[in-house]
Scaffold this active site. Sequence first.
Site, PDB file in Angstrom:
ATOM      1  N   LYS A 285       6.990  -4.920  -1.463  1.00 15.82           N
ATOM      2  CA  LYS A 285       8.365  -4.578  -1.089  1.00 15.82           C
ATOM      3  C   LYS A 285       8.501  -4.414   0.422  1.00 15.82           C
ATOM      4  O   LYS A 285       9.432  -4.929   1.026  1.00 15.82           O
ATOM      5  CB  LYS A 285       8.788  -3.288  -1.809  1.00 15.82           C
ATOM      6  CG  LYS A 285      10.228  -2.858  -1.529  1.00 15.82           C
ATOM      7  CD  LYS A 285      11.205  -3.855  -2.108  1.00 15.82           C
ATOM      8  CE  LYS A 285      12.648  -3.506  -1.813  1.00 15.82           C
ATOM      9  NZ  LYS A 285      13.538  -4.648  -2.101  1.00 15.82           N
TER      10      LYS A 285
ATOM     11  N   HIS B  51      19.419 -37.423   3.261  1.00 17.74           N
ATOM     12  CA  HIS B  51      18.434 -37.641   4.330  1.00 17.74           C
ATOM     13  C   HIS B  51      17.013 -37.358   3.853  1.00 17.74           C
ATOM     14  O   HIS B  51      16.111 -37.176   4.668  1.00 17.74           O
ATOM     15  CB  HIS B  51      18.781 -36.778   5.547  1.00 17.74           C
ATOM     16  CG  HIS B  51      20.116 -37.113   6.128  1.00 17.74           C
ATOM     17  ND1 HIS B  51      20.358 -38.276   6.812  1.00 17.74           N
ATOM     18  CD2 HIS B  51      21.304 -36.462   6.070  1.00 17.74           C
ATOM     19  CE1 HIS B  51      21.632 -38.337   7.171  1.00 17.74           C
ATOM     20  NE2 HIS B  51      22.231 -37.232   6.721  1.00 17.74           N
TER      21      HIS B  51
ATOM     22  N   ASN C 281      -3.291   2.760   4.768  1.00 23.92           N
ATOM     23  CA  ASN C 281      -2.275   1.718   4.648  1.00 23.92           C
ATOM     24  C   ASN C 281      -2.193   1.043   6.016  1.00 23.92           C
ATOM     25  O   ASN C 281      -2.093   1.732   7.023  1.00 23.92           O
ATOM     26  CB  ASN C 281      -0.946   2.422   4.278  1.00 23.92           C
ATOM     27  CG  ASN C 281       0.242   1.488   4.286  1.00 23.92           C
ATOM     28  OD1 ASN C 281       0.086   0.281   4.396  1.00 23.92           O
ATOM     29  ND2 ASN C 281       1.425   2.063   4.163  1.00 23.92           N
ATOM     30  N   GLY C 282      -2.276  -0.292   6.082  1.00 23.66           N
ATOM     31  CA  GLY C 282      -2.198  -0.987   7.383  1.00 23.66           C
ATOM     32  C   GLY C 282      -3.381  -1.912   7.567  1.00 23.66           C
ATOM     33  O   GLY C 282      -4.123  -2.200   6.624  1.00 23.66           O
TER      34      GLY C 282
ATOM     35  N   TRP D 121      -2.733  -2.964  -1.605  1.00 20.11           N
ATOM     36  CA  TRP D 121      -2.297  -4.354  -1.603  1.00 20.11           C
ATOM     37  C   TRP D 121      -3.309  -5.082  -0.733  1.00 20.11           C
ATOM     38  O   TRP D 121      -3.375  -4.837   0.474  1.00 20.11           O
ATOM     39  CB  TRP D 121      -0.886  -4.442  -1.025  1.00 20.11           C
ATOM     40  CG  TRP D 121      -0.201  -5.756  -1.216  1.00 20.11           C
ATOM     41  CD1 TRP D 121       0.483  -6.180  -2.325  1.00 20.11           C
ATOM     42  CD2 TRP D 121      -0.109  -6.824  -0.259  1.00 20.11           C
ATOM     43  NE1 TRP D 121       0.983  -7.442  -2.116  1.00 20.11           N
ATOM     44  CE2 TRP D 121       0.648  -7.852  -0.866  1.00 20.11           C
ATOM     45  CE3 TRP D 121      -0.573  -7.010   1.035  1.00 20.11           C
ATOM     46  CZ2 TRP D 121       0.934  -9.046  -0.209  1.00 20.11           C
ATOM     47  CZ3 TRP D 121      -0.293  -8.200   1.687  1.00 20.11           C
ATOM     48  CH2 TRP D 121       0.461  -9.203   1.050  1.00 20.11           C
TER      49      TRP D 121
ATOM     50  N   ARG E 251       6.363  -0.834  -4.011  1.00 21.47           N
ATOM     51  CA  ARG E 251       6.003  -1.397  -2.711  1.00 21.47           C
ATOM     52  C   ARG E 251       5.085  -2.604  -2.865  1.00 21.47           C
ATOM     53  O   ARG E 251       4.922  -3.382  -1.926  1.00 21.47           O
ATOM     54  CB  ARG E 251       5.311  -0.335  -1.854  1.00 21.47           C
ATOM     55  CG  ARG E 251       6.195   0.839  -1.521  1.00 21.47           C
ATOM     56  CD  ARG E 251       5.394   1.962  -0.907  1.00 21.47           C
ATOM     57  NE  ARG E 251       4.900   1.640   0.413  1.00 21.47           N
ATOM     58  CZ  ARG E 251       5.560   1.815   1.544  1.00 21.47           C
ATOM     59  NH1 ARG E 251       6.769   2.327   1.511  1.00 21.47           N
ATOM     60  NH2 ARG E 251       5.041   1.514   2.709  1.00 21.47           N
TER      61      ARG E 251
ATOM     62  N   GLU F  44      19.214 -18.206  -0.256  1.00 25.38           N
ATOM     63  CA  GLU F  44      18.899 -16.917  -0.889  1.00 25.38           C
ATOM     64  C   GLU F  44      18.682 -17.105  -2.395  1.00 25.38           C
ATOM     65  O   GLU F  44      17.768 -16.500  -2.972  1.00 25.38           O
ATOM     66  CB  GLU F  44      20.038 -15.923  -0.591  1.00 25.38           C
ATOM     67  CG  GLU F  44      19.923 -14.562  -1.243  1.00 25.38           C
ATOM     68  CD  GLU F  44      18.661 -13.783  -0.896  1.00 25.38           C
ATOM     69  OE1 GLU F  44      17.915 -14.176   0.008  1.00 25.38           O
ATOM     70  OE2 GLU F  44      18.416 -12.766  -1.558  1.00 25.38           O
TER      71      GLU F  44
ATOM     72  N   GLU G 196      10.746 -16.348  -6.082  1.00 21.05           N
ATOM     73  CA  GLU G 196      10.094 -15.049  -5.932  1.00 21.05           C
ATOM     74  C   GLU G 196       9.792 -14.375  -7.280  1.00 21.05           C
ATOM     75  O   GLU G 196       8.713 -13.825  -7.472  1.00 21.05           O
ATOM     76  CB  GLU G 196      11.051 -14.182  -5.113  1.00 21.05           C
ATOM     77  CG  GLU G 196      10.592 -12.839  -4.701  1.00 21.05           C
ATOM     78  CD  GLU G 196      11.602 -12.165  -3.776  1.00 21.05           C
ATOM     79  OE1 GLU G 196      11.171 -11.316  -3.019  1.00 21.05           O
ATOM     80  OE2 GLU G 196      12.817 -12.466  -3.831  1.00 21.05           O
TER      81      GLU G 196
ATOM     82  N   CYS H 179       0.838  -1.197   0.000  1.00 20.40           N
ATOM     83  CA  CYS H 179       0.000   0.000   0.000  1.00 20.40           C
ATOM     84  C   CYS H 179       0.872   1.246   0.000  1.00 20.40           C
ATOM     85  O   CYS H 179       1.939   1.275   0.599  1.00 20.40           O
ATOM     86  CB  CYS H 179      -0.938   0.095   1.186  1.00 20.40           C
ATOM     87  SG  CYS H 179      -2.153  -1.181   1.306  1.00 20.40           S
TER      88      CYS H 179
ATOM     89  N   LYS I 184      15.244 -16.175  -4.356  1.00 21.35           N
ATOM     90  CA  LYS I 184      15.221 -15.275  -5.513  1.00 21.35           C
ATOM     91  C   LYS I 184      14.514 -15.937  -6.683  1.00 21.35           C
ATOM     92  O   LYS I 184      13.682 -15.326  -7.335  1.00 21.35           O
ATOM     93  CB  LYS I 184      16.647 -14.884  -5.963  1.00 21.35           C
ATOM     94  CG  LYS I 184      17.409 -13.923  -5.098  1.00 21.35           C
ATOM     95  CD  LYS I 184      17.009 -12.481  -5.226  1.00 21.35           C
ATOM     96  CE  LYS I 184      16.003 -12.114  -4.177  1.00 21.35           C
ATOM     97  NZ  LYS I 184      16.498 -11.775  -2.874  1.00 21.35           N
TER      98      LYS I 184
END
Length: 608
Positions: free
Chosen positions: A603, A504, A97-98, A73, A27, A481, A488, A2, A485
């Site tokens: 973001k 294992h 926003n929130g 969002w 964002r 990481e 994502e 947002c 990536k």
Amino acid sequence: MCGIVTAIATNNVVPVLLEGLRKLEYRGYDSAGLAVLSGSLSRLRAAGRVAELAALADARQLSANIGIAHTRWATHGVPSERNAHPHISGGLAVVHNGIIENFEAIKSSLEARGYVFESETDTEAIAHLVHSKLETHPDLFEAVRLATNELVGAYAIGVLAEADPFRAIVARRGSPLLLGIGEQGMYAASDTAALLQVTRKVVYLEDGDLAELRLDGYRVVRPDGEAVEREVHLSSLSADAVELGQFRHYMQKEIFEQPQALGNTLEMIAGGGAISPQHFGARAAEIFDGVRRVLVLACGTSYHAGLVARYWLESVAKIPTTVEIASEYRYRESVPEADTLVVVISQSGETADTLAALKHAKTLGMARTLAICNVPESAIVRESALRFITRAGPEIGVASTKAFTTQLAALALLTLALAKLNGRLPEAEEQRHLTALRHLPVAVQKVLELEPEIEKWAQRFASKEHALFLGRGRHWPIAMEGALKLKEISYIHAEAYAAGELKHGPLALVDKDMPVIAVSPADELLEKLKSNLQEVRARGGELYVFADAGSEIPESEGVHILHMPEHYGMLSPVLHVIPLQLLSYHAALVKGTDVDKPRNLAKSVTVE
Ligand code: AGP
């Protein structure tokens, strides 16, 4: 996650609102909207991109001197025009926003009073709540103050009212919001990037602050109505820093900015600078004194930086280190130890779980806190006793790249500072580490030159549905990481394992359709790793190996090798993550995904 823009100015604010939203697109959002006052209230909303909203505004030839705008969002209710902000109650419009945690209770009581809800959002409850307050308190500022005092949860809001056309009201608790003081008016936004088009003079609002924006100025009050002064800062960000320039995507730009970002972050040791606790703030020597353990709290990529640091802190500084996912730590019963240094790592400094975990650690009595963060005035920085500001510059791509490597640089400095304080860093060792750190931007630049070869690998990857990443020791978090990536931004399912774990369980997944990416530095674990790679080959798995010069892993059918520069010792993880960033970037390009704004992600994750 947002974004809000608010403006009141002597000129038409519609282009400013739209440009502000464009700058906040990174964002993460799924719909956009705006409301302006020009005689009466006009609202436009689009269940898609800001570009669609801009087209609507153009078609209507919208023009006004005051307005609020929003990228949403979705949290409460699906992404749709009906749920997009602003939400309206009478002649009053609200962007938010929130998350309002008590919105069901507020909604029920407002419905009992006759308010009709048109959306599924929690935000609409704020609009009706402010409207209801106006019945007994006709002053808009006061009505917003009383309404926000009833909200439980996180919010940054912007409010406009037809009956009060010469001011906009904003407020924040938990979600970021700052004011901009411009030549032609007053502005507010979720971050500085949105306001650079009109001003660099900004005022960071504190949690609980409420502000009134007028053409001739502004005022800020606390929740009880008491007036407060907030410092005016001159942002050092230039408008260019958030422009794409010659690059196709922000992610690509940010990957290639890493040498510069590392150089800036490590500026204090350039030339003759020595390792010092001072890098972490004036009180660092006092706070570090007597530290017996380190607890790292973070999410996502920042968590992976913490995992690398654990290997460094234990092997170099000999300090027992625990690294925890912030969303787990904040809710679990843990055993606090006062001689712990709590290190929170966050690119944005806004991540709700990391902020809550930090506050939780403090309530448990752990007062020695250090934030490693890329945003100087963020909530996490302000909540911490010590700070190290990485100087990566704005990171716009949702996939974190330069923020990660600069976090690693900061954590390497922290390791060395603690080792030095504990008498575990002899002079010769310090010089050796300093030389490696100073040379790091050049070493990263060399790795970036491997891009054409990585691009070829990415072509083969893009058709795969799954991938396995392997690493050992301090490169295991780098494998994690790399997997993050890839999934994502290319939506290819990827998992990372410590290579020793392969037999294992995950070995069962390996066949000719499962590419296995191995992070293979020429370190003390190389021979062990080679055995793990044999296990993969024996099951027909195709190997993609990122090997340091000197690793001596022969290329053969099904074994593709990409040669990195010489092994870079302790800092090797910083180099080894670069090809993995490039691999996921190019795989995403081939797949045609929205690289900078991957689906479902934001973001800054400012809600739980
Ligand atoms: C990384 O590519 C992700 N976008 C994500 O995991 C991110 O690192 C995480 O949300 C934490 O964000 P922060 O560093 O801003 O706290």
